[in-house]
Design an enzyme around this catalytic site. Structure first.
Site, mmCIF file in Angstrom:
data_model
loop_
_atom_site.group_PDB
_atom_site.id
_atom_site.type_symbol
_atom_site.label_atom_id
_atom_site.label_comp_id
_atom_site.label_asym_id
_atom_site.label_seq_id
_atom_site.Cartn_x
_atom_site.Cartn_y
_atom_site.Cartn_z
ATOM 1 N N PRO A 25 27.132 -20.315 18.876
ATOM 2 C CA PRO A 25 27.765 -19.318 18.003
ATOM 3 C C PRO A 25 27.005 -19.126 16.689
ATOM 4 O O PRO A 25 26.516 -20.098 16.103
ATOM 5 C CB PRO A 25 29.156 -19.913 17.724
ATOM 6 C CG PRO A 25 29.404 -20.874 18.837
ATOM 7 C CD PRO A 25 28.056 -21.391 19.267
ATOM 8 N N LYS A 75 24.456 -28.608 17.915
ATOM 9 C CA LYS A 75 24.921 -29.962 17.545
ATOM 10 C C LYS A 75 26.361 -29.911 17.043
ATOM 11 O O LYS A 75 26.840 -28.870 16.565
ATOM 12 C CB LYS A 75 24.010 -30.591 16.486
ATOM 13 C CG LYS A 75 23.894 -29.819 15.155
ATOM 14 C CD LYS A 75 25.003 -30.113 14.167
ATOM 15 C CE LYS A 75 25.010 -29.136 13.007
ATOM 16 N NZ LYS A 75 26.222 -29.175 12.190
ATOM 17 N N GLY A 83 28.341 -20.783 13.127
ATOM 18 C CA GLY A 83 29.490 -21.477 13.710
ATOM 19 C C GLY A 83 29.609 -22.939 13.333
ATOM 20 O O GLY A 83 30.521 -23.624 13.783
ATOM 21 N N ASP A 142 19.451 -29.631 9.059
ATOM 22 C CA ASP A 142 19.779 -30.005 10.439
ATOM 23 C C ASP A 142 18.596 -29.859 11.399
ATOM 24 O O ASP A 142 18.691 -30.274 12.555
ATOM 25 C CB ASP A 142 20.898 -29.101 10.989
ATOM 26 C CG ASP A 142 22.200 -29.254 10.241
ATOM 27 O OD1 ASP A 142 22.403 -30.308 9.604
ATOM 28 O OD2 ASP A 142 23.024 -28.318 10.297
ATOM 29 N N GLY A 156 20.972 -21.672 14.115
ATOM 30 C CA GLY A 156 19.746 -21.246 13.435
ATOM 31 C C GLY A 156 18.749 -22.402 13.357
ATOM 32 O O GLY A 156 17.538 -22.203 13.489
ATOM 33 N N SER A 157 19.271 -23.620 13.173
ATOM 34 C CA SER A 157 18.391 -24.800 13.144
ATOM 35 C C SER A 157 17.742 -25.011 14.502
ATOM 36 O O SER A 157 16.571 -25.385 14.598
ATOM 37 C CB SER A 157 19.198 -26.043 12.766
ATOM 38 O OG SER A 157 19.781 -25.874 11.489
ATOM 39 N N ALA A 158 18.507 -24.764 15.579
ATOM 40 C CA ALA A 158 17.946 -24.895 16.931
ATOM 41 C C ALA A 158 16.839 -23.871 17.140
ATOM 42 O O ALA A 158 15.801 -24.176 17.737
ATOM 43 C CB ALA A 158 19.054 -24.716 17.977
ATOM 44 N N MET A 213 27.343 -25.139 14.176
ATOM 45 C CA MET A 213 26.740 -25.899 15.274
ATOM 46 C C MET A 213 25.215 -25.906 15.222
ATOM 47 O O MET A 213 24.567 -26.307 16.195
ATOM 48 C CB MET A 213 27.207 -25.348 16.621
ATOM 49 C CG MET A 213 28.655 -25.669 16.903
ATOM 50 S SD MET A 213 29.012 -25.375 18.626
ATOM 51 C CE MET A 213 27.833 -26.477 19.421
ATOM 52 N N GLY A 214 24.660 -25.453 14.113
ATOM 53 C CA GLY A 214 23.204 -25.544 13.952
ATOM 54 C C GLY A 214 22.424 -24.592 14.839
ATOM 55 O O GLY A 214 21.290 -24.908 15.224
HETATM 56 O O1 C5P Z 1 19.626 -26.914 4.890
HETATM 57 P P1 C5P Z 1 20.478 -25.744 5.253
HETATM 58 O O2 C5P Z 1 19.772 -24.437 5.019
HETATM 59 O O3 C5P Z 1 21.067 -25.842 6.616
HETATM 60 O O4 C5P Z 1 21.701 -25.784 4.240
HETATM 61 C C1 C5P Z 1 22.493 -24.650 4.020
HETATM 62 C C2 C5P Z 1 23.332 -24.885 2.779
HETATM 63 O O5 C5P Z 1 24.291 -25.907 3.034
HETATM 64 C C3 C5P Z 1 22.580 -25.345 1.549
HETATM 65 O O6 C5P Z 1 22.041 -24.250 0.847
HETATM 66 C C4 C5P Z 1 23.676 -26.040 0.762
HETATM 67 O O7 C5P Z 1 24.498 -25.090 0.112
HETATM 68 C C5 C5P Z 1 24.527 -26.666 1.870
HETATM 69 N N1 C5P Z 1 24.149 -28.068 2.110
HETATM 70 C C6 C5P Z 1 24.464 -29.015 1.158
HETATM 71 N N2 C5P Z 1 24.110 -30.320 1.359
HETATM 72 C C7 C5P Z 1 23.468 -30.703 2.486
HETATM 73 C C8 C5P Z 1 23.144 -29.745 3.481
HETATM 74 C C9 C5P Z 1 23.486 -28.424 3.261
HETATM 75 O O8 C5P Z 1 25.079 -28.710 0.131
HETATM 76 N N3 C5P Z 1 23.123 -31.977 2.646
#
Ligand code: C5P
Length: 310
Positions: free
Chosen positions: A103, A17, A106, A145, A111-113, A108-109
């Site tokens: 990447p 993304k 990167g 994400d 790990g989320s994908a 671009m999410g």
């Molecule tokens: O949810 P995810 O693991 O992708 O988020 C990684 C890090 O990004 C979180 O630990 C936080 O530090 C930051 N983050 C944030 N606010 C968000 C999404 C992510 O501060 N809404």
């Protein structure tokens, strides 16, 4: 039990993304920031193949940076599989094979994908049969994400970015993505933004940051006009990402000089996304940037979310 429960393997493809707009509000006590964002899924994919196994394991293939991808419980796909197994009382495990194209670290999410793809793949492999809204709830527990990558397309995200509503987007947008050799840590970039804001006293002066997605972003998407969208691109994390990696400003400038309408840091970076008026210009921009040593990719969006292949 669905038919799929009796198959040998399930192959799921999930997109990376970019954030066309990313407004970051205040930091909450849980460490997350309030967001108003517009996601677009683009044609750069993670493939996850799930095979029956007694235990949980993950193997990763694909990009140069594979060594930095954890293969234990820090791996989001592994966590997704275990979360689904616990929610469904599934007694077995799964062997996950991840073929990466997005990447690593990167913005671009990627790990989320992997997590979204693992949820869909295990749901089919085990015949769990969870509803889309149940999968969405599990996805939100894995990362901000992950729900978007499950759904794909173009969507507005609020809350942590995990509360989604679809955005009407006409046509196709052409992007040139410029990955960076070294990934950037998302928490580090959010932390840098907090520090920059503290220095400027921005939050002290303006305690209630407005967190709506600006109307021009939504209008540009509805019109399908890349020129309008280029004028509306915005990312509050960009100054923080550029602080960490000053070369990103030059990457954007080079892309625009080569013919892109506008460039933006994707999410927390360091990937740069350059919006182009059409596929031909995108190919020109890709060629020009390659000539000066970058490794750019031409993609388009929006594309669907995590889907079973074949
Ligand atoms: O949810 P995810 O693991 O992708 O988020 C990684 C890090 O990004 C979180 O630990 C936080 O530090 C930051 N983050 C944030 N606010 C968000 C999404 C992510 O501060 N809404």
């Amino acid at each position: 039990m669905s038919q799929a429960a009796f198959t040998d393997s399930v192959h799921v493809r999930a997109p990376g993304k970019i954030n066309l707009f990313l407004g970051v509000g205040e930091r909450h006590d849980d460490g997350y920031h309030a967001l108003a964002t517009v996601f677009q899924a683009v044609s750069l994919y993670e493939d996850v193949i799930a095979r029956p196994a007694d235990d949980f394991s993950v193997e990763v293939f694909g990009v140069d940076d594979i060594g930095s991808v954890p293969l234990d419980d820090r791996n989001l796909a592994m966590r997704a599989a275990k979360l689904l197994a616990a929610a469904a009382d599934y007694p077995g495990g799964v062997a996950l094979e991840i073929r990466k194209s997005v990447p690593v670290a990167g913005g671009m999410g990627g790990g989320s994908a992997d997590a979204a793809a693992a949820l869909v793949a295990c749901d089919a492999l085990w015949g769990t049969g969870f509803s889309p809204s149940r999968l969405h709830d599990l996805a939100a527990r894995l990362g901000a994400d992950v729900p978007f990558v499950l759904h794909g397309g173009t969507a507005v995200g609020t809350g942590r970015g995990d509360q989604l509503s679809p955005a009407l987007a006409r046509g196709r947008f052409d992007w040139v993505l410029v990955p960076n050799d070294r990934g950037l840590s998302t928490p580090v970039v959010y932390g840098r933004l907090d520090a920059l804001r503290d220095e400027e006293g921005a939050l002290a002066d303006e305690p209630s940051l407005s967190l709506d997605v600006p109307i021009p972003v939504l209008q540009a998407l509805r019109s399908g006009d890349p020129v309008q969208l280029a004028a509306a691109l915005e990312n509050d994390l960009q100054p923080a990402a550029i602080y960490e990696r000053p070369d990103l400003a030059e990457t954007i400038a080079r892309g625009v000089a080569a013919g892109a309408l506008q460039g933006i840091v994707s999410g927390s970076g360091p990937t740069v996304a350059l919006l182009c008026p059409d596929p031909e210009v995108a190919r020109d921009v890709q060629y020009s940037l390659r000539e000066v040593g970058y490794d750019p990719l031409h993609v388009h969006g929006p594309v669907p979310g995590a889907r079973i292949i074949g």
